[in-house]
Motif scaffolding. Structure first.
Motif, mmCIF file in Angstrom:
data_model
loop_
_atom_site.group_PDB
_atom_site.id
_atom_site.type_symbol
_atom_site.label_atom_id
_atom_site.label_comp_id
_atom_site.label_asym_id
_atom_site.label_seq_id
_atom_site.Cartn_x
_atom_site.Cartn_y
_atom_site.Cartn_z
ATOM 1 N N ALA A 1 0.841 -1.205 0.000
ATOM 2 C CA ALA A 1 0.000 0.000 0.000
ATOM 3 C C ALA A 1 0.871 1.247 0.000
ATOM 4 O O ALA A 1 2.077 1.190 0.236
ATOM 5 N N SER A 2 0.257 2.382 -0.259
ATOM 6 C CA SER A 2 1.004 3.635 -0.229
ATOM 7 C C SER A 2 1.237 4.055 1.213
ATOM 8 O O SER A 2 0.428 3.797 2.093
ATOM 9 N N GLY A 3 2.363 4.694 1.450
ATOM 10 C CA GLY A 3 2.724 5.115 2.797
ATOM 11 C C GLY A 3 3.512 4.046 3.517
ATOM 12 O O GLY A 3 3.677 2.927 3.042
ATOM 13 N N VAL A 4 4.019 4.413 4.691
ATOM 14 C CA VAL A 4 4.812 3.486 5.507
ATOM 15 C C VAL A 4 4.165 3.417 6.879
ATOM 16 O O VAL A 4 3.905 4.435 7.508
ATOM 17 N N ASN A 5 3.900 2.205 7.350
ATOM 18 C CA ASN A 5 3.337 2.040 8.684
ATOM 19 C C ASN A 5 4.456 1.767 9.688
ATOM 20 O O ASN A 5 5.607 1.566 9.319
ATOM 21 N N GLU B 1 -4.655 0.496 9.603
ATOM 22 C CA GLU B 1 -6.080 0.473 9.239
ATOM 23 C C GLU B 1 -6.352 1.305 7.986
ATOM 24 O O GLU B 1 -7.168 0.926 7.154
ATOM 25 N N GLU B 2 -5.641 2.443 7.836
ATOM 26 C CA GLU B 2 -5.814 3.268 6.635
ATOM 27 C C GLU B 2 -5.329 2.525 5.395
ATOM 28 O O GLU B 2 -5.944 2.611 4.333
ATOM 29 N N GLN B 3 -4.226 1.808 5.527
ATOM 30 C CA GLN B 3 -3.716 1.042 4.391
ATOM 31 C C GLN B 3 -4.672 -0.083 4.026
ATOM 32 O O GLN B 3 -4.898 -0.353 2.848
ATOM 33 N N THR C 1 6.663 13.460 6.259
ATOM 34 C CA THR C 1 5.377 12.938 5.795
ATOM 35 C C THR C 1 4.601 12.223 6.887
ATOM 36 O O THR C 1 3.377 12.208 6.864
ATOM 37 N N GLY C 2 5.292 11.598 7.817
ATOM 38 C CA GLY C 2 4.624 10.869 8.889
ATOM 39 C C GLY C 2 4.304 9.444 8.488
ATOM 40 O O GLY C 2 4.351 9.068 7.318
ATOM 41 N N LEU C 3 3.983 8.660 9.507
ATOM 42 C CA LEU C 3 3.633 7.261 9.280
ATOM 43 C C LEU C 3 2.134 7.135 9.037
ATOM 44 O O LEU C 3 1.346 7.957 9.489
#
Length: 109
Positions: free
Chosen positions: A21-25, A89-91, A83-85
């Motif tokens: 998914a986009s972003g990094v958790n 749940e969003e991913q 950018t933040g983590l």
């Protein structure tokens, strides 16, 4: 419908979601930090072996790899600070997994 909390999601699933998914958790960033630490240990061992063998050409190349790895880690750390983590749940919601699990749980009951 009952939503899965962040405690219900395994670390392996969170890392897989972080890769797809986009972003990094958070769990994905923790795994990346561990990988960079292990890379630093390996490159430090290679650098010490190159210096002990008095092969300064290889030592220069390994030193260049150490600098590249350190700069990559610093740049990634700075980028994530800006950018933040992203929450797991969003991913899951972005990939459509969160809604499917809730529907399947509702059908079973």
């Amino acid at each position: 419908m009952e939503r899965p909390s962040s405690n219900d999601i395994s670390s392996a699933k969170a890392v897989m979601l972080g890769a797809l998914a986009s972003g990094v958790n958070g769990p994905t960033w923790l795994v990346l930090k561990i990988i960079f630490l292990l890379l630093g240990v390996c490159l430090t061992a290679m650098l010490s072996l190159a210096f002990s063998a008095s092969d300064f050409i290889i030592a220069g190349h390994v030193l260049l790899l150490v600098i590249i790895g350190a700069m990559l880690f610093i740049l990634l750390n700075g980028f994530l600070a800006q950018t933040g983590l992203v929450a797991v749940e969003e991913q899951m919601k972005e990939m459509g997994i969160l809604n499917n699990e809730g529907i399947e749980k509702g059908k079973r009951n």
